[in-house]
Scaffold this active site. Structure first.
Site, PDB file in Angstrom:
ATOM      1  N   PRO A  82      -2.317   8.486   4.217  1.00 29.13           N
ATOM      2  CA  PRO A  82      -2.418   8.672   5.673  1.00 29.13           C
ATOM      3  C   PRO A  82      -2.194   7.377   6.452  1.00 29.13           C
ATOM      4  O   PRO A  82      -2.864   6.373   6.198  1.00 29.13           O
ATOM      5  CB  PRO A  82      -3.857   9.169   5.855  1.00 29.13           C
ATOM      6  CG  PRO A  82      -4.614   8.582   4.699  1.00 29.13           C
ATOM      7  CD  PRO A  82      -3.647   8.526   3.560  1.00 29.13           C
ATOM      8  N   ASP A 121      -4.996   8.715   9.172  1.00 23.03           N
ATOM      9  CA  ASP A 121      -6.150   7.843   8.987  1.00 23.03           C
ATOM     10  C   ASP A 121      -6.710   7.566  10.385  1.00 23.03           C
ATOM     11  O   ASP A 121      -6.079   6.870  11.184  1.00 23.03           O
ATOM     12  CB  ASP A 121      -5.713   6.541   8.311  1.00 23.03           C
ATOM     13  CG  ASP A 121      -6.855   5.828   7.637  1.00 23.03           C
ATOM     14  OD1 ASP A 121      -8.010   6.152   7.959  1.00 23.03           O
ATOM     15  OD2 ASP A 121      -6.605   4.948   6.802  1.00 23.03           O
ATOM     16  N   TRP A 573     -11.115   2.524   3.410  1.00 23.81           N
ATOM     17  CA  TRP A 573     -10.406   2.662   2.137  1.00 23.81           C
ATOM     18  C   TRP A 573     -11.106   3.670   1.228  1.00 23.81           C
ATOM     19  O   TRP A 573     -10.470   4.284   0.370  1.00 23.81           O
ATOM     20  CB  TRP A 573     -10.285   1.313   1.435  1.00 23.81           C
ATOM     21  CG  TRP A 573      -9.266   0.427   2.065  1.00 23.81           C
ATOM     22  CD1 TRP A 573      -9.482  -0.705   2.790  1.00 23.81           C
ATOM     23  CD2 TRP A 573      -7.848   0.596   2.029  1.00 23.81           C
ATOM     24  NE1 TRP A 573      -8.290  -1.229   3.221  1.00 23.81           N
ATOM     25  CE2 TRP A 573      -7.270  -0.459   2.762  1.00 23.81           C
ATOM     26  CE3 TRP A 573      -7.012   1.552   1.460  1.00 23.81           C
ATOM     27  CZ2 TRP A 573      -5.905  -0.583   2.925  1.00 23.81           C
ATOM     28  CZ3 TRP A 573      -5.638   1.425   1.624  1.00 23.81           C
ATOM     29  CH2 TRP A 573      -5.103   0.348   2.351  1.00 23.81           C
ATOM     30  N   GLN A 612      -0.037  -1.732  -1.446  1.00 19.89           N
ATOM     31  CA  GLN A 612      -1.071  -0.751  -1.771  1.00 19.89           C
ATOM     32  C   GLN A 612      -1.598  -0.882  -3.200  1.00 19.89           C
ATOM     33  O   GLN A 612      -2.488  -0.129  -3.596  1.00 19.89           O
ATOM     34  CB  GLN A 612      -0.545   0.663  -1.542  1.00 19.89           C
ATOM     35  CG  GLN A 612      -0.204   0.965  -0.101  1.00 19.89           C
ATOM     36  CD  GLN A 612      -1.386   0.755   0.838  1.00 19.89           C
ATOM     37  OE1 GLN A 612      -2.525   1.017   0.488  1.00 19.89           O
ATOM     38  NE2 GLN A 612      -1.107   0.255   2.038  1.00 19.89           N
ATOM     39  N   TRP A 616      -4.546   1.459  -1.435  1.00 22.83           N
ATOM     40  CA  TRP A 616      -4.661   2.884  -1.714  1.00 22.83           C
ATOM     41  C   TRP A 616      -4.564   3.216  -3.194  1.00 22.83           C
ATOM     42  O   TRP A 616      -5.357   4.013  -3.717  1.00 22.83           O
ATOM     43  CB  TRP A 616      -3.580   3.635  -0.919  1.00 22.83           C
ATOM     44  CG  TRP A 616      -3.770   5.115  -0.898  1.00 22.83           C
ATOM     45  CD1 TRP A 616      -4.920   5.803  -0.627  1.00 22.83           C
ATOM     46  CD2 TRP A 616      -2.760   6.096  -1.155  1.00 22.83           C
ATOM     47  NE1 TRP A 616      -4.690   7.167  -0.688  1.00 22.83           N
ATOM     48  CE2 TRP A 616      -3.375   7.369  -1.008  1.00 22.83           C
ATOM     49  CE3 TRP A 616      -1.414   6.038  -1.475  1.00 22.83           C
ATOM     50  CZ2 TRP A 616      -2.677   8.559  -1.185  1.00 22.83           C
ATOM     51  CZ3 TRP A 616      -0.718   7.225  -1.629  1.00 22.83           C
ATOM     52  CH2 TRP A 616      -1.340   8.459  -1.493  1.00 22.83           C
ATOM     53  N   LYS A 649       9.522 -11.775   8.976  1.00 17.45           N
ATOM     54  CA  LYS A 649       8.827 -10.513   9.176  1.00 17.45           C
ATOM     55  C   LYS A 649       9.338  -9.852  10.447  1.00 17.45           C
ATOM     56  O   LYS A 649       9.582 -10.508  11.460  1.00 17.45           O
ATOM     57  CB  LYS A 649       7.322 -10.764   9.286  1.00 17.45           C
ATOM     58  CG  LYS A 649       6.490  -9.502   9.301  1.00 17.45           C
ATOM     59  CD  LYS A 649       5.005  -9.843   9.303  1.00 17.45           C
ATOM     60  CE  LYS A 649       4.162  -8.575   9.316  1.00 17.45           C
ATOM     61  NZ  LYS A 649       2.705  -8.877   9.306  1.00 17.45           N
ATOM     62  N   LYS A 652       7.995  -7.054  16.841  1.00 19.84           N
ATOM     63  CA  LYS A 652       8.343  -6.455  18.130  1.00 19.84           C
ATOM     64  C   LYS A 652       8.487  -7.531  19.190  1.00 19.84           C
ATOM     65  O   LYS A 652       9.342  -7.450  20.074  1.00 19.84           O
ATOM     66  CB  LYS A 652       7.266  -5.446  18.541  1.00 19.84           C
ATOM     67  CG  LYS A 652       7.233  -4.186  17.706  1.00 19.84           C
ATOM     68  CD  LYS A 652       6.167  -3.221  18.216  1.00 19.84           C
ATOM     69  CE  LYS A 652       6.099  -1.973  17.369  1.00 19.84           C
ATOM     70  NZ  LYS A 652       5.023  -1.053  17.830  1.00 19.84           N
TER      71      LYS A 652
END
Length: 877
Positions: A82, A121, A573, A612, A616, A649, A652
């Site tokens: 999620p 999430d 988590w 992850q 996760w 990276k 924006k």
């Protein structure tokens, strides 16, 4: 990489005038209806085609229809990790979503039922941090002023803010997933399943409470897990000082020298630690003063020597040498008087964690701010666990408490300068320098973390470490090195997991505890369901968030004492790791049919990014191992990170990458999907995103492929007009074909199908795309180019029949094979090509099954002979 080529054939509509078709019939024949709709000439507009297909899918409810058609098939279980809905999707999400969609489409087209539910999430620090910025909240006290109910109302108000952006982007990228039947971690059903997970762990003896030194975010007023702390290291410059600790009763007034980069911890110093196995020396400096440090320290080069830094004219003479064990028990004069009443402190202890690599070989001990410090002080009786509080005079905001009166109210990192100044004034500062080092920062606020002793609730991961390692071996990863190295090493070094957070917007930890302050061991119970809480409280529970249950008091089942809920909520988590159960409300919605859930567990497939491995993937495995002694997944694809074209990276603020919407509008989603799946990023490597290469995918793959399709449509229509014979696909036509080029392309096709299925079953997307693209190159630039006359009917009617049947079969099969990767273009082609399949043709290529390889059509000798011919032609040129 993409094979550069240009289509070497062109399409004209007037070839019919010179074809044998005119000589084969006495006069032109008018067909009532052509099999295929003729295409508009000119450059194809792939983005426009994709938008038309999206409308078509909506009209026929394509995804819903596919699920209905496959509902009785063998289930293929997929878990969708999620994301937060407070931010818009970026290329990392698009990449992971593409990989998930490719595998799920393939599974559905190979005889499986693939339920795909989107998940959100909704709890945790990202939401809370944004609300605190909005409301100007800086401390726990500020939250209490507005109240938890209002705070959580504000959080609830933004959690789904960007949901419509997600749905729009996911649909535009061609991913089929269910948004109507989604799951949210804020749902009562999901939260109840998380309670059940925790209660089961408690029953297995894996839950405990302890006072441990944890990475602590002062910006968010909460401890973090070790894997969260290690996710955001940043360069930081801190003062690096050496401090003197005079030995009590020493005839030479000798002092120990200890080095630290955290001067703010010195007011809490309670001991000095040496390594009993190391050699230490007593030396006399240029001023005639005596000091003790590790022997190797004095022999280091000046640049690396913490003793010599900043000391002009430093000279030393070693006067004695001894083992560290001989120093144990020596007392010293405290740096500060704040805790001088603890008479069992301020002495030398020994522990093997001390080295001479950094510092002086003597480590100052502040058990409230160092994990090793606390352990060593407990083992040596400096801190008497259970008898006295850990010395930790810093509050949740990172400010000194009244215990450290001279600095009370100061943020500890800001106090470094004042502490150093004070030490210099009292002649306890040996030297001072700066240290540039990597330091853990809060992953959400980007503020430096403090390591601070705090009571937390833990999952005893170390007790199941061997099972974690064993269950990891039962899983299949692409690429394998992530499983075998990075993830395996993380499991081997697994630490107990602090699952409690001193926060508000989250799933409350279902622990009710006695409030008697005189109890050394308070009584506590874990509630595992809503029904249990309702029964024991006598209240109807409609929502499990803190504002609805914090005031509930229940009685102990053992003693009858009143029990109140602890303040903490779960680490988000823990919720993510609980998603296999929370998304389907297990076990509550499965009573009496738990075996059906276990048939779908572990998941057949999951996919997320490399980060992850400590997030996760890790929490999924911990909880599945603790609950079922099994992994939570069978197959896993790990993707790397998508960077800006210059390797930085994506930002924006810097605007160093094209917006996904721009790529969709300019080149289409298929081009982006193919580009991503063919790149190193599906092998867990980094990708420097290039718009030019996305455009190249259109030029080198989609356009030639579409041109071959256009060429077929044009010439089948010509065939039908000239002969009056309707074109009907004959799946067995290859049996009558005698032309070596037809046999060759069909053999190459079946070899491709065989390779495709083998590699897809192995989840190796990066090998498949290269092969598919190479085949498109061969189809367009060899088969079509060398058989133009046959396809146009300029050789014979029979040749025209065979060659168009061969090309149709190839293009139809390509549509099936490429359906998982480029779902829009294959649908565009199929909706026209299905005219030759008869009235029973499926309404979507995505409802079809990907064919098995026809081994009888594979002729490796013909493939070899044609390849040799092509090589000879190339050499001759």
């Amino acid at each position: 990489m993409l094979t550069a080529f240009r289509p070497r054939f062109h399409f004209r509509s007037n070839f019919i005038n010179n074809s044998l078709f005119h000589r084969a019939v006495s006069s032109p024949i008018t067909m009532q209806k052509l099999t295929f709709s003729e295409l508009t000439q000119g450059k194809p507009n792939f983005p426009r085609m994709e938008e038309d297909i999206i409308k078509y899918w909506r009209e026929i409810e394509a995804f819903k229809t596919q699920l209905e058609k496959t509902k009785d098939n063998e289930p293929f279980t997929f878990y969708d990790g999620p994301p937060f809905a407070t931010g818009k999707p970026h290329y990392g999400h698009i990449l992971a979503g593409t990989i998930k969609d490719v595998i799920c489409r393939y599974a559905s087209m190979t005889g499986h039922f693939v339920e795909r539910r989107f998940g959100w999430d909704c709890h945790g620090l990202p939401v809370e941090y944004e609300i605190e910025q909005k409301l100007g909240i800086e401390s726990r006290e500020d939250v209490m002023k507005i109240g938890i109910a209002e705070y959580n109302r504000q959080c609830r108000g933004i959690v789904m803010r960007c949901a419509s952006d997600w749905e729009t982007t996911v649909e535009r990228m061609g991913r089929w997933i269910d948004f109507r039947n989604d799951y949210k971690t804020l749902d009562k059903s999901f939260m109840e399943s998380a309670w059940w997970v925790f209660a089961e762990l408690h029953k297995k003896g894996l839950v405990y409470r302890d006072f441990k030194v944890m990475p602590f975010s002062t910006a968010l007023n909460t401890p973090l897990s070790n894997f969260e702390a290690k996710s955001n290291y940043q360069k930081r410059r801190d003062p690096a000082i050496v401090v003197t600790f005079p030995i009590v009763g020493d005839e030479d007034n000798t002092s120990f020298l200890a080095w630290t980069t955290t001067p703010w911890t010195l007011p809490s110093n309670l001991a000095l630690c040496v390594n009993g196995k190391l050699t230490y020396v007593k030396f006399e400096d240029e001023n005639g003063d005596f000091y003790i440090c590790g022997k190797k320290v004095l022999h280091k080069a000046k640049k690396e020597n913490t003793i010599m830094k900043g000391r002009k004219g430093f000279k030393c003479k070693i006067v004695a040498e001894f083992q560290g064990a001989q120093l144990v028990g020596r007392q010293y004069v405290p740096l500060f008087s704040y805790f001088a009443h603890r008479t069992h402190c301020f002495r030398v202890i020994a522990d093997d964690y001390v080295t001479e690599e950094d510092g002086t070989g003597v480590v100052h001990q502040a058990p409230g701010f160092g994990e090793d410090d606390l352990r060593a002080c407990e083992l040596n009786g400096v801190h008497k666990k259970g008898e006295e509080a850990v010395v930790c005079p810093v509050d949740h905001n990172g400010k000194y408490t009244a215990e450290v009166s001279d600095y009370a109210g100061q943020y500890v990192l800001d106090a470094n300068k004042d502490i150093i100044k004070d030490l210099r004034t009292r002649k306890r500062l040996w030297n001072e320098a700066n240290e540039d080092h990597d330091y853990p920062h809060c992953w959400r606020s980007d503020t430096p973390l403090l390591y601070k002793a705090i009571p937390s609730w833990f999952i005893n991961v170390t007790n199941i470490k061997d099972q974690l390692v064993a269950n990891n071996q039962k899983t299949y990863w692409v690429p394998s090195f992530v499983k075998e190295k990075r993830f395996h090493n993380w499991l081997v070094d697994a630490r107990d997991w602090a699952v409690s957070r001193n926060r508000y917007w989250g799933t409350p930890i279902p622990i009710w505890i006695s409030a008697d302050e005189d109890e050394k061991e308070p009584e506590w119970e874990v509630i595992g369901s809503v029904e249990e809480l309702e029964r024991r409280s006598g209240r109807k529970i409609d929502d499990l968030h803190r504002e609805n249950i914090d005031d509930i008091v229940i009685k102990s089942e053992k003693t009858g004492k009143p029990l109140r809920r602890v303040d903490e909520v779960f680490d988000c988590w823990f919720e993510s790791g609980s998603m296999p159960y929370g998304q389907c409300h297990y076990p509550f919605a499965w009573k009496g049919r738990e075996h059906e859930f276990l048939k779908r567990f572990p998941a057949n497939f999951i996919a997320e990014g490399l980060d992850q491995t400590r997030g996760w993937f890790y929490t999924l495995l911990i909880l599945s191992t603790a609950l079922f002694d099994a992994p939570a997944w069978r197959n896993l694809i790990v993707n790397g990170m998508v960077l800006a074209e210059d390797g930085s990276k994506m930002s924006k603020r810097k605007k160093n990458y094209p917006a996904p919407e721009k790529i969709f509008d300019a080149y289409g989603a298929d081009a982006l999907r193919i580009y991503l799946c063919q790149s190193p990023v599906v092998r867990a490597e980094k990708l420097q995103f290039s718009e030019k290469d996305v455009k190249g995918t259109v030029t080198k793959v989609l356009s030639p492929w579409y041109n071959a399709y256009n060429f077929l449509v044009e010439n089948v229509s010509r065939f039908e007009r000239s002969t009056g014979e309707a074109f009907v696909y004959d799946a067995d036509a290859h049996r009558q074909m005698t032309n070596i080029m037809d046999k060759w392309i069909l053999s190459e096709l079946q070899s491709l199908v065989k390779f495709f299925r083998l590699e897809m079953e192995a989840y190796r997307l990066y090998t498949i795309n290269d092969k598919l693209i190479d085949f498109i190159d061969v189809l367009c630039n060899t088969y079509v180019r060398m058989n133009r006359a046959r396809l146009r009917g300029q050789v014979s009617v029979q040749d025209a029949r065979h060659s168009t049947q061969a090309l149709y079969h190839v293009l139809l099969t390509l549509c099936q094979l490429m359906a998982p990767f480029s779902p829009f273009l294959v649908e565009t082609m199929y909706l026209n090509l299905r005219g030759a399949l008869g009235a029973d043709a499926e309404r979507s290529v995505h409802f079809m099954q990907i064919p098995m390889a026809n081994e009888s059509a594979i002729d490796k000798d013909i493939e070899r002979r044609v390849q040799n011919l092509l090589k000879a032609i190339t050499i001759a040129r």
